[in-house]
Design an enzyme around this catalytic site. Sequence first.
Site, PDB file in Angstrom:
ATOM      1  CB  SER A 123      48.300  34.105  41.804  1.00  0.00           C
ATOM      2  OG  SER A 123      48.737  32.851  42.252  1.00  0.00           O
ATOM      3  CE1 TYR A 148      42.874  32.056  40.261  1.00  0.00           C
ATOM      4  CE2 TYR A 148      45.025  31.048  40.679  1.00  0.00           C
ATOM      5  CZ  TYR A 148      44.087  32.022  40.958  1.00  0.00           C
ATOM      6  OH  TYR A 148      44.358  32.983  41.903  1.00  0.00           O
ATOM      7  CE  LYS A 152      43.815  35.627  39.711  1.00  0.00           C
ATOM      8  NZ  LYS A 152      43.085  36.801  40.164  1.00  0.00           N
TER       9      LYS A 152
HETATM   10  P1  NAD Z   1      37.092  34.463  47.129  1.00  0.00           P
HETATM   11  O1  NAD Z   1      36.419  33.509  46.208  1.00  0.00           O
HETATM   12  O2  NAD Z   1      36.846  34.337  48.583  1.00  0.00           O
HETATM   13  O3  NAD Z   1      36.750  35.967  46.705  1.00  0.00           O
HETATM   14  C1  NAD Z   1      36.480  36.323  45.371  1.00  0.00           C
HETATM   15  C2  NAD Z   1      35.173  37.105  45.368  1.00  0.00           C
HETATM   16  O4  NAD Z   1      34.859  37.460  44.006  1.00  0.00           O
HETATM   17  C3  NAD Z   1      33.996  36.297  45.898  1.00  0.00           C
HETATM   18  O5  NAD Z   1      33.328  37.024  46.914  1.00  0.00           O
HETATM   19  C4  NAD Z   1      33.094  36.090  44.688  1.00  0.00           C
HETATM   20  O6  NAD Z   1      31.729  36.066  45.032  1.00  0.00           O
HETATM   21  C5  NAD Z   1      33.472  37.287  43.825  1.00  0.00           C
HETATM   22  N1  NAD Z   1      33.248  37.094  42.397  1.00  0.00           N
HETATM   23  C6  NAD Z   1      33.544  36.001  41.645  1.00  0.00           C
HETATM   24  N2  NAD Z   1      33.158  36.203  40.364  1.00  0.00           N
HETATM   25  C7  NAD Z   1      32.633  37.454  40.317  1.00  0.00           C
HETATM   26  C8  NAD Z   1      32.057  38.222  39.280  1.00  0.00           C
HETATM   27  N3  NAD Z   1      31.946  37.759  38.031  1.00  0.00           N
HETATM   28  N4  NAD Z   1      31.605  39.471  39.575  1.00  0.00           N
HETATM   29  C9  NAD Z   1      31.692  39.947  40.835  1.00  0.00           C
HETATM   30  N5  NAD Z   1      32.207  39.253  41.851  1.00  0.00           N
HETATM   31  C10 NAD Z   1      32.681  38.022  41.588  1.00  0.00           C
HETATM   32  O7  NAD Z   1      38.658  34.393  46.801  1.00  0.00           O
HETATM   33  P2  NAD Z   1      39.877  35.073  47.573  1.00  0.00           P
HETATM   34  O8  NAD Z   1      40.691  33.982  48.160  1.00  0.00           O
HETATM   35  O9  NAD Z   1      39.397  36.171  48.433  1.00  0.00           O
HETATM   36  O10 NAD Z   1      40.680  35.634  46.332  1.00  0.00           O
HETATM   37  C11 NAD Z   1      40.563  36.992  45.929  1.00  0.00           C
HETATM   38  C12 NAD Z   1      41.450  37.209  44.725  1.00  0.00           C
HETATM   39  O11 NAD Z   1      42.802  36.901  45.060  1.00  0.00           O
HETATM   40  C13 NAD Z   1      41.104  36.324  43.531  1.00  0.00           C
HETATM   41  O12 NAD Z   1      41.259  37.085  42.356  1.00  0.00           O
HETATM   42  C14 NAD Z   1      42.126  35.229  43.590  1.00  0.00           C
HETATM   43  O13 NAD Z   1      42.397  34.681  42.326  1.00  0.00           O
HETATM   44  C15 NAD Z   1      43.332  35.985  44.133  1.00  0.00           C
HETATM   45  N6  NAD Z   1      44.292  35.114  44.814  1.00  0.00           N
HETATM   46  C16 NAD Z   1      43.882  34.334  45.866  1.00  0.00           C
HETATM   47  C17 NAD Z   1      44.792  33.497  46.510  1.00  0.00           C
HETATM   48  C18 NAD Z   1      44.365  32.602  47.635  1.00  0.00           C
HETATM   49  O14 NAD Z   1      45.128  31.701  47.994  1.00  0.00           O
HETATM   50  N7  NAD Z   1      43.200  32.793  48.240  1.00  0.00           N
HETATM   51  C19 NAD Z   1      46.123  33.490  46.100  1.00  0.00           C
HETATM   52  C20 NAD Z   1      46.516  34.316  45.030  1.00  0.00           C
HETATM   53  C21 NAD Z   1      45.579  35.133  44.407  1.00  0.00           C
HETATM   54  C1  WQD Z   2      49.487  23.808  50.023  1.00  0.00           C
HETATM   55  C2  WQD Z   2      50.263  22.520  50.272  1.00  0.00           C
HETATM   56  C3  WQD Z   2      49.540  20.598  49.020  1.00  0.00           C
HETATM   57  C4  WQD Z   2      45.662  20.110  50.894  1.00  0.00           C
HETATM   58  C5  WQD Z   2      46.945  27.051  45.663  1.00  0.00           C
HETATM   59  C6  WQD Z   2      46.915  27.545  44.252  1.00  0.00           C
HETATM   60  C7  WQD Z   2      47.622  28.854  44.129  1.00  0.00           C
HETATM   61  C8  WQD Z   2      47.100  29.866  45.153  1.00  0.00           C
HETATM   62  C9  WQD Z   2      46.933  29.292  46.514  1.00  0.00           C
HETATM   63  C10 WQD Z   2      45.629  31.406  44.048  1.00  0.00           C
HETATM   64  C11 WQD Z   2      50.537  21.744  48.984  1.00  0.00           C
HETATM   65  C12 WQD Z   2      49.347  20.384  50.503  1.00  0.00           C
HETATM   66  C13 WQD Z   2      46.908  20.583  50.556  1.00  0.00           C
HETATM   67  C14 WQD Z   2      45.549  18.834  51.534  1.00  0.00           C
HETATM   68  C15 WQD Z   2      47.936  18.635  51.485  1.00  0.00           C
HETATM   69  N1  WQD Z   2      45.831  30.388  44.787  1.00  0.00           N
HETATM   70  N2  WQD Z   2      48.026  19.857  50.850  1.00  0.00           N
HETATM   71  N3  WQD Z   2      46.705  18.164  51.813  1.00  0.00           N
HETATM   72  O1  WQD Z   2      48.623  24.435  46.054  1.00  0.00           O
HETATM   73  O2  WQD Z   2      50.269  26.016  47.169  1.00  0.00           O
HETATM   74  O3  WQD Z   2      48.309  26.916  46.040  1.00  0.00           O
HETATM   75  O4  WQD Z   2      46.310  28.015  46.491  1.00  0.00           O
HETATM   76  O5  WQD Z   2      46.323  32.001  43.328  1.00  0.00           O
HETATM   77  O6  WQD Z   2      47.475  29.292  42.822  1.00  0.00           O
HETATM   78  O7  WQD Z   2      47.545  26.577  43.418  1.00  0.00           O
HETATM   79  O8  WQD Z   2      47.977  25.730  48.154  1.00  0.00           O
HETATM   80  O9  WQD Z   2      46.729  25.181  50.193  1.00  0.00           O
HETATM   81  O10 WQD Z   2      46.198  23.906  48.069  1.00  0.00           O
HETATM   82  O11 WQD Z   2      48.353  23.489  49.224  1.00  0.00           O
HETATM   83  O12 WQD Z   2      48.949  17.985  51.746  1.00  0.00           O
HETATM   84  O13 WQD Z   2      44.459  18.359  51.810  1.00  0.00           O
HETATM   85  O14 WQD Z   2      49.464  21.655  51.091  1.00  0.00           O
HETATM   86  O15 WQD Z   2      50.015  19.423  48.426  1.00  0.00           O
HETATM   87  O16 WQD Z   2      51.821  21.253  49.070  1.00  0.00           O
HETATM   88  P1  WQD Z   2      48.865  25.658  46.812  1.00  0.00           P
HETATM   89  P2  WQD Z   2      47.212  24.578  48.927  1.00  0.00           P
END
Ligand code: NAD
Ligand code: WQD
Length: 333
Positions: A123, A148, A152
């Site tokens: 991330s 979190y 990572k």
């Molecule tokens: P998500 O929660 O939709 O998907 C994660 C999946 O992992 C889920 O289906 C959940 O059931 C499964 N899971 C959780 N714990 C588990 C365990 N102990 N064993 C097996 N399965 C398990 O999240 P996502 O948005 O699809 O994110 C996927 C990955 O990408 C995560 O590692 C997250 O940290 C990373 N990531 C997401 C974002 C984002 O904004 N969505 C941004 C950066 C990184």
């Molecule tokens: C985006 C912008 C809020 C909700 C998070 C995690 C990051 C990554 C992705 C995994 C911000 C604004 C939001 C609302 C708002 N995940 N906002 N009203 O914070 O950039 O990132 O998710 O790795 O680690 O921190 O994403 O979608 O929460 O927010 O104004 O109701 O929208 O303040 O500026 P963020 P977000």
Amino acid sequence: MILLTGGTGYIGSHIAVELLQAGHEVVILDDLSNSNESVIGRIKNITQRDVLFYHGDIRDVSLLDSIFQNHLIESVIHCAGLKAVGESVKNPLAYYDVNVYGSICLCSAMQKAGVKRLLFSSSATVYGVDAEPPYIETMARGVSSSPYGTSKGMVEQLLEDLSASDPQWSVGLLRYFNPIGAHPSGYIGELPQGTPNNLMPYISQVAAGTLPELSIYGDDYATDDGTCVRDYLHVVDLAIGHRVALKVLDSPGVHCYNLGAGSGISVKQMVDAFVASTGVEVPHRYAPRREGDLAAFWASASKVERDLGWRPVKTLEDMMIDTWRWQQFSNKA
Ligand code: NAD
Ligand code: WQD
């Protein structure tokens, strides 16, 4: 065959579709703690391909061993994990347990099975709270604002150490920026449990009338319109990035890539784009800043384009329309 952990989740399900459509065989391991088994049927519907599914935990070492024994796994894409930033502050042990210990279990099972090719869902948060955008892969990891984010960074570090200990490992650290949108079929997308924390699902639930109004957190940041700026990318582009990144695993060592668009969009611009793309209003008001938010960050996206020829191709309008289609579908599903 590729083992995809977290493959029924938001990002994992789109990766599964992309891999299957490109002809890969896929086995999914997910404990369904934040997803639903119906996603497997939806992946099959979209791709008209079969996908194997194990309902289980990445910390279940004997299950992992049996998966590696029963299938000829070439590479692993590791998306499973917990991802709610605020929840990680309240319950850090759960985050270190699943995200860090879970990754240790997975890597141990891989090592035992002699499978040493791994793409890891990292991330942008690993750049830390003091980094100046654009974030470039050559920057050191910084101090994260949440357990979190720290989890990572810890997994990135352990993968670097593992690779240094055994040159047969090849690892891709893929640092996602802000993935949004849904598959254009309308069959898979993000399924937030309860009230969403993230901006895009919040906007679409307000548009659908499920939530009354959007709070825009802060209008006094040092950005063009005063609202926060992020690097949003379509989840289908992100999934394509994984398919393309599999080829870095042909070279041993650690390969780190930002997966982002390389430009920033403000919260206000996001709301305006949703209304312009869908024709649906999003009632909103300005609210105080959200604790822990950074004013603005976006990726330097040049390394991934130079090395892998990948850059996002979907437009902001695609992101809005696909989110809205999914919102309407998931409301009925
Ligand atoms: P998500 O929660 O939709 O998907 C994660 C999946 O992992 C889920 O289906 C959940 O059931 C499964 N899971 C959780 N714990 C588990 C365990 N102990 N064993 C097996 N399965 C398990 O999240 P996502 O948005 O699809 O994110 C996927 C990955 O990408 C995560 O590692 C997250 O940290 C990373 N990531 C997401 C974002 C984002 O904004 N969505 C941004 C950066 C990184
Ligand atoms: C985006 C912008 C809020 C909700 C998070 C995690 C990051 C990554 C992705 C995994 C911000 C604004 C939001 C609302 C708002 N995940 N906002 N009203 O914070 O950039 O990132 O998710 O790795 O680690 O921190 O994403 O979608 O929460 O927010 O104004 O109701 O929208 O303040 O500026 P963020 P977000």
